[in-house]
Design a protein around this motif. Sequence first.
Motif, mmCIF file in Angstrom:
data_model
loop_
_atom_site.group_PDB
_atom_site.id
_atom_site.type_symbol
_atom_site.label_atom_id
_atom_site.label_comp_id
_atom_site.label_asym_id
_atom_site.label_seq_id
_atom_site.Cartn_x
_atom_site.Cartn_y
_atom_site.Cartn_z
ATOM 1 N N ARG A 193 -19.503 -9.378 5.695
ATOM 2 C CA ARG A 193 -18.240 -10.024 6.053
ATOM 3 C C ARG A 193 -17.135 -9.385 5.204
ATOM 4 O O ARG A 193 -17.199 -9.410 3.978
ATOM 5 N N LEU A 194 -16.163 -8.811 5.885
ATOM 6 C CA LEU A 194 -15.135 -8.020 5.213
ATOM 7 C C LEU A 194 -13.754 -8.524 5.589
ATOM 8 O O LEU A 194 -13.455 -8.725 6.763
ATOM 9 N N SER A 195 -12.924 -8.719 4.584
ATOM 10 C CA SER A 195 -11.532 -9.076 4.807
ATOM 11 C C SER A 195 -10.662 -7.897 4.398
ATOM 12 O O SER A 195 -10.911 -7.270 3.359
ATOM 13 N N ALA A 196 -9.660 -7.579 5.203
ATOM 14 C CA ALA A 196 -8.816 -6.415 4.906
ATOM 15 C C ALA A 196 -7.400 -6.651 5.390
ATOM 16 O O ALA A 196 -7.172 -7.376 6.355
ATOM 17 N N THR A 197 -6.466 -6.030 4.702
ATOM 18 C CA THR A 197 -5.084 -6.084 5.157
ATOM 19 C C THR A 197 -4.892 -5.085 6.302
ATOM 20 O O THR A 197 -5.763 -4.276 6.593
ATOM 21 N N TYR A 198 -3.735 -5.150 6.929
ATOM 22 C CA TYR A 198 -3.516 -4.373 8.144
ATOM 23 C C TYR A 198 -3.621 -2.870 7.911
ATOM 24 O O TYR A 198 -4.122 -2.136 8.759
ATOM 25 N N LEU A 199 -3.154 -2.408 6.763
ATOM 26 C CA LEU A 199 -3.176 -0.965 6.523
ATOM 27 C C LEU A 199 -4.601 -0.411 6.522
ATOM 28 O O LEU A 199 -4.933 0.462 7.332
ATOM 29 N N PRO A 200 -5.490 -0.886 5.634
ATOM 30 C CA PRO A 200 -6.864 -0.357 5.700
ATOM 31 C C PRO A 200 -7.595 -0.734 6.986
ATOM 32 O O PRO A 200 -8.405 0.045 7.491
ATOM 33 N N ASP A 255 -1.187 5.157 -2.588
ATOM 34 C CA ASP A 255 -0.337 5.607 -1.495
ATOM 35 C C ASP A 255 1.114 5.266 -1.819
ATOM 36 O O ASP A 255 1.387 4.192 -2.357
ATOM 37 N N GLU A 256 2.026 6.159 -1.508
ATOM 38 C CA GLU A 256 3.441 5.906 -1.793
ATOM 39 C C GLU A 256 3.999 4.844 -0.856
ATOM 40 O O GLU A 256 3.544 4.683 0.276
ATOM 41 N N LEU A 257 5.010 4.137 -1.328
ATOM 42 C CA LEU A 257 5.747 3.169 -0.515
ATOM 43 C C LEU A 257 7.116 3.762 -0.206
ATOM 44 O O LEU A 257 7.832 4.192 -1.116
ATOM 45 N N TRP A 258 7.481 3.777 1.068
ATOM 46 C CA TRP A 258 8.704 4.422 1.513
ATOM 47 C C TRP A 258 9.631 3.434 2.220
ATOM 48 O O TRP A 258 9.172 2.510 2.907
ATOM 49 N N PHE A 259 10.926 3.673 2.096
ATOM 50 C CA PHE A 259 11.925 3.017 2.937
ATOM 51 C C PHE A 259 12.100 3.898 4.171
ATOM 52 O O PHE A 259 12.248 5.123 4.049
ATOM 53 N N VAL A 260 12.086 3.284 5.352
ATOM 54 C CA VAL A 260 12.217 4.067 6.584
ATOM 55 C C VAL A 260 13.223 3.410 7.536
ATOM 56 O O VAL A 260 13.412 2.186 7.522
ATOM 57 N N GLU A 309 4.793 -10.680 7.525
ATOM 58 C CA GLU A 309 4.950 -12.085 7.162
ATOM 59 C C GLU A 309 4.806 -12.289 5.652
ATOM 60 O O GLU A 309 4.339 -11.401 4.934
ATOM 61 N N GLU A 310 5.198 -13.453 5.178
ATOM 62 C CA GLU A 310 5.007 -13.799 3.772
ATOM 63 C C GLU A 310 3.520 -13.764 3.448
ATOM 64 O O GLU A 310 2.687 -14.213 4.216
ATOM 65 N N GLY A 311 3.196 -13.237 2.279
ATOM 66 C CA GLY A 311 1.806 -13.024 1.904
ATOM 67 C C GLY A 311 1.432 -11.556 1.973
ATOM 68 O O GLY A 311 0.430 -11.138 1.389
ATOM 69 N N SER A 312 2.257 -10.758 2.654
ATOM 70 C CA SER A 312 2.045 -9.318 2.705
ATOM 71 C C SER A 312 2.330 -8.721 1.327
ATOM 72 O O SER A 312 3.350 -9.019 0.705
ATOM 73 N N SER A 313 1.429 -7.872 0.838
ATOM 74 C CA SER A 313 1.612 -7.286 -0.496
ATOM 75 C C SER A 313 2.833 -6.381 -0.549
ATOM 76 O O SER A 313 3.547 -6.340 -1.556
ATOM 77 N N THR A 314 3.116 -5.647 0.544
ATOM 78 C CA THR A 314 4.287 -4.769 0.553
ATOM 79 C C THR A 314 5.575 -5.579 0.499
ATOM 80 O O THR A 314 6.523 -5.208 -0.197
ATOM 81 N N ARG A 315 5.606 -6.670 1.216
ATOM 82 C CA ARG A 315 6.774 -7.546 1.159
ATOM 83 C C ARG A 315 6.952 -8.100 -0.257
ATOM 84 O O ARG A 315 8.075 -8.165 -0.773
ATOM 85 N N GLN A 316 5.872 -8.495 -0.903
ATOM 86 C CA GLN A 316 5.943 -9.000 -2.271
ATOM 87 C C GLN A 316 6.439 -7.917 -3.225
ATOM 88 O O GLN A 316 7.224 -8.193 -4.141
ATOM 89 N N PHE A 331 10.143 -1.304 4.579
ATOM 90 C CA PHE A 331 9.538 -0.780 3.350
ATOM 91 C C PHE A 331 8.037 -0.822 3.582
ATOM 92 O O PHE A 331 7.462 -1.899 3.774
ATOM 93 N N VAL A 332 7.404 0.346 3.584
ATOM 94 C CA VAL A 332 6.044 0.400 4.116
ATOM 95 C C VAL A 332 5.261 1.538 3.472
ATOM 96 O O VAL A 332 5.839 2.471 2.899
ATOM 97 N N SER A 333 3.959 1.453 3.583
ATOM 98 C CA SER A 333 3.084 2.497 3.053
ATOM 99 C C SER A 333 3.296 3.812 3.798
ATOM 100 O O SER A 333 3.436 3.847 5.021
ATOM 101 N N ALA A 334 3.291 4.896 3.045
ATOM 102 C CA ALA A 334 3.443 6.218 3.656
ATOM 103 C C ALA A 334 2.324 6.500 4.644
ATOM 104 O O ALA A 334 2.516 7.209 5.640
#
Length: 299
Positions: A94-101, A165-170, A196-203, A241-244
């Motif tokens: 059983r695996l939990s993952a954020t949207y990027l991975p 991974d770098e975080l970029w403004f796009v 949504e709130e709870g997203s690590s990139t948003r935080q 603001f998002v992962s490269a």
Amino acid sequence: MNLHALRLFHVIATSGSVTRAAEILNISQPAITAQIKKFEKELSLPLFRPQGRGIALTDGGEKLASYAKRLFMIEQQMEQFLQEHRNGTAGHIRLSATYLPAHYLIPAWIAKFKQQYEQVEMMIYTTNSHDALHQLLNMEVDLAIYGGLPEKYPDIIQSEELFRDELWFVVAPNHRMANQRVSLPEMMENPFVMREEGSSTRQRLMALCRTHNVHSPKITLQFNGLHETMKAVIAGYGASFVSALVVRDHIERGELCRVYVEGVDMQNIISIFTRKEEPLSAAAANFIQLIRQNRWPKQ
């Protein structure tokens, strides 16, 4: 019922003779004969009858032999099942993952894993980093894969870094800040499209503004998925603001452009998270080992 004696009876019944059974079991023929007679006495049921120079099963022996065959076949299946769990060729993960991975990394890992361990069942929950951590803490999943800041994790959680991974403004190519170098306050004047709130990139974006004493961005459009978020920015609305890893292909195709914000050089640490002092199943350990061997190449 004496299962040892039943096993002796089963071997005699399947091999067809006491002599052959003695060879298979490496037990003397008189010892087997004595135990079978004792077994018949305990059951109050004759199992064998003389037939020529050998023996044959009685009617009761035939019936018991069919039950014994099923019983020891189930035992063999159980032993195989336990062995497969011990070496990780069976079981479930059983695996939990954020949207990027979940969208950019895990599908390739699972494809490789299933080629080697086809019988392992896998359940993947795609969510934000807050909920992924919550699921791991509540033992709803065996491991989690997401990005974040290590110092925020509870002591009972251990992490293993996979890559950074770098975080970029796009923005869209026709945006006035496309490919420009601007200050962080200037960047924050844009409407933002975020998860949504709870997203690590948003935080991370909110923490960045607090660190530089800059007002937080106005998140005027919010989605629960990365794909929808990027589609809105590509269509020409706002910034993100998002992962490269997410936007690199879009930038190469000319669908998005970076905005270079002065003094901002941030990275997203993608890691595997498990619970400390809790042994992983062999299947989960095999999956983590495969990830280590196939982690995302450095950019």
